[in-house]
Design a protein around this motif. Structure first.
Motif, PDB file in Angstrom:
ATOM      1  N   ASP A 107       0.801  -1.051  -0.268  1.00 37.79           N
ATOM      2  CA  ASP A 107      -0.064   0.031   0.073  1.00 37.79           C
ATOM      3  C   ASP A 107       0.913   1.334   0.077  1.00 37.79           C
ATOM      4  N   PHE A 108       0.995   2.152  -1.174  1.00 36.51           N
ATOM      5  CA  PHE A 108       1.609   3.153  -1.094  1.00 36.51           C
ATOM      6  C   PHE A 108       0.552   4.263  -1.297  1.00 36.51           C
ATOM      7  N   PRO A 109       0.678   5.031   0.011  1.00 39.95           N
ATOM      8  CA  PRO A 109      -0.338   6.050   0.026  1.00 39.95           C
ATOM      9  C   PRO A 109      -0.394   7.188  -0.998  1.00 39.95           C
ATOM     10  N   ASN A 110       0.976   7.508  -1.532  1.00 38.36           N
ATOM     11  CA  ASN A 110       0.795   8.591  -2.690  1.00 38.36           C
ATOM     12  C   ASN A 110       1.241   8.027  -3.888  1.00 38.36           C
ATOM     13  N   ARG A 111       0.509   8.444  -4.620  1.00 35.38           N
ATOM     14  CA  ARG A 111       0.650   8.162  -6.249  1.00 35.38           C
ATOM     15  C   ARG A 111       2.024   8.462  -6.945  1.00 35.38           C
ATOM     16  N   ARG A 112       2.540   7.422  -7.297  1.00 40.10           N
ATOM     17  CA  ARG A 112       3.846   7.595  -7.984  1.00 40.10           C
ATOM     18  C   ARG A 112       4.193   7.082  -9.210  1.00 40.10           C
ATOM     19  N   GLY A 113       3.135   6.565  -9.929  1.00 38.55           N
ATOM     20  CA  GLY A 113       2.899   6.056 -11.386  1.00 38.55           C
ATOM     21  C   GLY A 113       3.225   4.395 -10.949  1.00 38.55           C
ATOM     22  N   LYS A 114       2.937   3.974 -12.383  1.00 38.29           N
ATOM     23  CA  LYS A 114       2.943   2.296 -12.472  1.00 38.29           C
ATOM     24  C   LYS A 114       4.289   1.728 -12.195  1.00 38.29           C
ATOM     25  N   ALA A 115       5.155   2.646 -13.068  1.00 40.13           N
ATOM     26  CA  ALA A 115       6.778   2.180 -12.982  1.00 40.13           C
ATOM     27  C   ALA A 115       7.316   1.700 -11.634  1.00 40.13           C
ATOM     28  N   ALA A 116       7.225   2.797 -10.871  1.00 35.22           N
ATOM     29  CA  ALA A 116       7.715   3.021  -9.602  1.00 35.22           C
ATOM     30  C   ALA A 116       7.306   1.599  -8.603  1.00 35.22           C
ATOM     31  N   CYS A 117       5.600   1.431  -8.953  1.00 39.26           N
ATOM     32  CA  CYS A 117       5.180   0.333  -8.001  1.00 39.26           C
ATOM     33  C   CYS A 117       5.696  -0.787  -8.654  1.00 39.26           C
ATOM     34  N   LEU A 118       5.823  -1.004  -9.909  1.00 37.44           N
ATOM     35  CA  LEU A 118       6.180  -2.420 -10.359  1.00 37.44           C
ATOM     36  C   LEU A 118       7.627  -2.725 -10.034  1.00 37.44           C
ATOM     37  N   ASN A 119       8.521  -1.623  -9.887  1.00 37.52           N
ATOM     38  CA  ASN A 119      10.231  -1.833  -9.222  1.00 37.52           C
ATOM     39  C   ASN A 119      10.107  -2.386  -8.004  1.00 37.52           C
ATOM     40  N   ASP A 120       9.071  -1.815  -7.010  1.00 31.28           N
ATOM     41  CA  ASP A 120       9.034  -2.166  -5.716  1.00 31.28           C
ATOM     42  C   ASP A 120       8.560  -3.591  -5.448  1.00 31.28           C
ATOM     43  N   ALA A 121       7.443  -3.932  -6.431  1.00 32.45           N
ATOM     44  CA  ALA A 121       6.819  -5.146  -6.393  1.00 32.45           C
ATOM     45  C   ALA A 121       7.732  -6.315  -6.778  1.00 32.45           C
ATOM     46  N   VAL A 122       8.637  -5.983  -7.961  1.00 29.86           N
ATOM     47  CA  VAL A 122       9.357  -6.984  -8.360  1.00 29.86           C
ATOM     48  C   VAL A 122      10.484  -7.309  -7.306  1.00 29.86           C
ATOM     49  N   ALA A 123      11.038  -6.323  -6.467  1.00 29.59           N
ATOM     50  CA  ALA A 123      12.004  -6.590  -5.454  1.00 29.59           C
ATOM     51  C   ALA A 123      11.582  -7.511  -4.481  1.00 29.59           C
ATOM     52  N   LEU A 124      10.359  -7.552  -4.361  1.00 18.37           N
ATOM     53  CA  LEU A 124       9.895  -8.758  -3.288  1.00 18.37           C
ATOM     54  C   LEU A 124       9.644  -9.932  -3.812  1.00 18.37           C
ATOM     55  N   THR A 125       9.637 -10.110  -5.066  1.00 17.96           N
ATOM     56  CA  THR A 125       9.317 -11.437  -5.631  1.00 17.96           C
ATOM     57  C   THR A 125      10.437 -12.546  -5.560  1.00 17.96           C
ATOM     58  N   ARG A 126      10.285 -13.789  -5.909  1.00 24.32           N
ATOM     59  CA  ARG A 126      11.119 -14.800  -5.846  1.00 24.32           C
ATOM     60  C   ARG A 126      11.321 -15.754  -6.917  1.00 24.32           C
ATOM     61  N   GLY A 127      10.134 -15.423  -7.829  1.00 25.29           N
ATOM     62  CA  GLY A 127      10.037 -16.468  -8.934  1.00 25.29           C
ATOM     63  C   GLY A 127      11.093 -16.408 -10.104  1.00 25.29           C
ATOM     64  N   GLU A 128      11.371 -17.356 -10.792  1.00 29.87           N
ATOM     65  CA  GLU A 128      12.128 -17.501 -11.967  1.00 29.87           C
ATOM     66  C   GLU A 128      11.647 -16.682 -12.983  1.00 29.87           C
ATOM     67  N   VAL A 129      10.310 -16.855 -13.212  1.00 34.33           N
ATOM     68  CA  VAL A 129       9.523 -16.154 -14.255  1.00 34.33           C
ATOM     69  C   VAL A 129       8.641 -14.808 -13.420  1.00 34.33           C
ATOM     70  N   LEU A 130       8.503 -13.799 -14.315  1.00 38.74           N
ATOM     71  CA  LEU A 130       7.705 -12.639 -13.797  1.00 38.74           C
ATOM     72  C   LEU A 130       6.599 -12.654 -14.767  1.00 38.74           C
ATOM     73  N   LEU A 131       5.381 -12.580 -14.314  1.00 40.87           N
ATOM     74  CA  LEU A 131       4.092 -12.471 -14.934  1.00 40.87           C
ATOM     75  C   LEU A 131       3.663 -11.226 -14.520  1.00 40.87           C
ATOM     76  N   PHE A 132       3.336 -10.323 -15.520  1.00 43.85           N
ATOM     77  CA  PHE A 132       2.792  -8.986 -15.230  1.00 43.85           C
ATOM     78  C   PHE A 132       1.579  -8.750 -15.953  1.00 43.85           C
ATOM     79  N   THR A 133       0.398  -8.600 -15.186  1.00 42.50           N
ATOM     80  CA  THR A 133      -0.882  -8.168 -15.716  1.00 42.50           C
ATOM     81  C   THR A 133      -1.543  -7.163 -15.074  1.00 42.50           C
ATOM     82  N   ASP A 134      -2.587  -6.451 -15.631  1.00 38.44           N
ATOM     83  CA  ASP A 134      -3.453  -5.239 -14.975  1.00 38.44           C
ATOM     84  C   ASP A 134      -4.517  -5.854 -14.468  1.00 38.44           C
ATOM     85  N   VAL A 135      -5.159  -5.242 -13.645  1.00 38.39           N
ATOM     86  CA  VAL A 135      -6.380  -5.604 -12.756  1.00 38.39           C
ATOM     87  C   VAL A 135      -7.477  -5.906 -13.416  1.00 38.39           C
ATOM     88  N   ARG A 136      -7.874  -5.240 -14.546  1.00 38.87           N
ATOM     89  CA  ARG A 136      -9.062  -4.938 -15.042  1.00 38.87           C
ATOM     90  C   ARG A 136      -9.503  -6.515 -15.849  1.00 38.87           C
TER      91      ARG A 136
END
Length: 377
Positions: A107-136
Motif C-alpha cells: 500500500d503506497f499512500p502517495n501516487r508515484r506511477g505504475k513504473a515505480a510500483c512495479l519496481n518495488d513489487a518485483v523487488a519482493l518477488t522470488r519467482g524465476e519468471v515474472l508475470l505482469f498483468t493489469d487489474v481489469r
C-alpha cells in the motif's frame, strides 16, 4: 517551385503512409512465411511471481484475484504481489481480505506511477519468471501455462499474451476491435519471424534475470521492457493461446484520455531510451521505426498528403483521385458521427476508428510537449 515542393511532399507522405499501414505488415508477413523462426515450446514448471500495479481498482480486484486463483498452474509455484498506487477506494481493504497465503499487498499512500510500483513489487518477488498483468482483465485458466511454455526455448526472453475485446456495443467499439485485430496480426507475424516490438500490458511474462528497474515515470513499460529484453539478445514472442479479456471504450470520449496518454508515452520512450533510435544498438531498429515511430507521424503525413494533392489536383488525374479519396474518407467519418446507426457499417466504423486514433496521435504530441504528469494513470 511550389508545385515541385508539393510533388515532393505528396509522394513522400504517400510512400511513408503505404509503408506504415500496408508495406511493413506485408514485409513481416512474408518474412514469417518464407523464413519462419519457430519457438521450441514445451511444458515447463518454473516458479512464477505475478505482479500487478493498480490505482483505484476496487471494482475489479475481487474478480482479478479469482481469475489468478483459477490458473491451471501448481499453486505452490506461484507468489502474487499487488502494488496499490495511491488508492483512495477500497482496493487495499478488499485485497487484504483475501485468504490466499501467496498474496502480498503493498500500500503506497502517495501516487508515484505504475513504473515505480512495479519496481518495488518485483523487488519482493522470488519467482524465476515474472508475470505482469493489469487489474481489469480476466485471464484464461491456461494463460500462465501457455506463456511459460515459450520460455522453454532458451532464445526467448519474454512472451506476450493475446488481449481480446468483448461487449462491442457501438460502431466505434467495433472499429477499435477491428484495428486491434489488425495490430495483433502484425505482432503475430513479427513474433513468427523473430521478435515483436511490444506486448500487451494486460498479460506478459519474462525471465526474471532479464528484468531491469524501469525508469520512474515510464508510461510504456510494455514496450520498454521487451525492447530491453531484445537488446540483451533474446527474442520477444507472441502467444495467442494465452488470453486476457477486456472491454473497449464504447465512445471516442472514453477512449481519448487513455489513448493520448499511451501514444504520448511513445515520445517519452525516446526521451528515456534514446538508444532505441540507433540501428547499431537496437537490434529491432527497423521494426521499431516502422511499427512505432512512423505511426506517430501518420496524422501529419495524412494532412500533408491532403494539402499537397489538393495543390496538384489539376496536374494529373492521379492527384485528383488521391484528394477525392481523402475527402470521401472525411465524409464517411462525418456520416458515422452524425448517424451512429450507420456507423456500424464496416467501412464507416473502420473510417471512424482510423480518424480518432490518428486524431489522438496528433493530440499526444501536444500532451507530451505540455508534460502533464503522463505517468499518473
Amino acid at each position: 517551385m511550389i508545385s515541385h515542393l508539393a510533388w515532393l511532399a505528396c509522394w513522400t507522405s504517400a510512400l511513408l503512409l503505404v509503408h506504415v499501414f500496408v508495406g511493413y505488415p506485408v514485409l513481416v508477413w512474408l518474412q514469417a512465411r518464407l523464413r519462419p523462426q519457430p519457438v521450441a515450446r514445451h511444458a515447463i514448471l518454473p516458479t512464477v511471481s505475478i505482479v500487478i500495479a493498480v490505482h483505484d481498482g476496487a471494482g475489479f480486484i475481487r474478480a482479478k484475484l479469482a481469475s489468478l486463483q483459477a490458473l491451471d498452474y501448481p499453486a505452490e509455484l506461484i507468489d502474487i504481489v499487488i502494488a496499490c498506487d495511491g488508492c483512495h477506494d477500497s482496493t487495499v481493504t478488499t485485497a487484504r481480505r483475501s485468504t490466499d497465503p501467496r498474496l502480498t499487498v503493498l500500500d503506497f499512500p502517495n501516487r508515484r506511477g505504475k513504473a515505480a510500483c512495479l519496481n518495488d513489487a518485483v523487488a519482493l518477488t522470488r519467482g524465476e519468471v515474472l508475470l505482469f498483468t493489469d487489474v481489469r482483465q480476466k485471464l484464461s485458466p491456461t494463460a500462465l501455462t501457455e506463456l511459460v511454455a515459450n520460455l522453454a526455448d532458451p532464445t526467448v526472453g519474454a512472451v506476450g499474451g493475446e488481449l481480446h475485446m468483448e461487449n462491442l456495443r457501438t460502431g466505434f467499439a467495433q472499429g477499435v476491435d477491428f484495428y486491434w485485430r489488425y495490430e495483433k496480426g502484425i505482432r503475430h507475424a513479427e513474433s513468427r519471424s523473430g521478435s515483436t516490438i511490444g506486448v500487451s500490458g494486460a498479460l506478459y511474462a519474462m525471465r526474471r534475470r532479464l528484468f531491469q528497474p524501469i525508469p520512474p515515470g515510464t508510461v510504456l513499460d510494455d514496450v520498454l521492457v521487451p525492447m530491453r529484453v531484445a537488446a540483451q539478445g533474446k527474442r520477444v514472442v507472441f502467444e495467442p493461446r494465452a488470453m486476457a479479456w477486456d472491454q473497449p471504450s464504447q465512445v471516442p470520449e472514453d477512449e481519448r484520455r487513455r489513448k493520448i496518454r499511451t501514444l504520448a508515452g511513445n515520445y517519452q520512450l525516446i526521451q528515456l531510451a534514446p538508444w532505441l533510435l540507433l540501428p547499431w544498438r537496437n537490434p529491432l531498429w527497423l521494426r521499431f521505426v516502422s511499427h512505432k515511430l512512423l505511426r506517430l507521424c501518420a496524422p501529419w503525413l495524412i494532412l500533408t498528403l491532403t494539402l499537397s494533392s489538393g495543390v496538384l489536383f489539376t496536374r494529373h488525374p492521379m492527384y485528383a483521385v488521391a484528394f477525392c479519396c481523402l475527402v470521401a474518407g472525411a465524409l464517411m467519418v462525418g456520416l458515422a458521427r452524425l448517424r451512429p446507426t450507420l456507423g456500424r457499417l464496416l467501412p464507416l466504423r473502420i473510417a471512424l476508428a482510423f480518424f480518432y486514433l490518428n486524431l489522438f496521435a496528433a493530440q499526444a504530441l501536444l500532451a507530451f510537449a505540455r508534460n502533464r504528469r503522463l505517468h499518473l494513470w
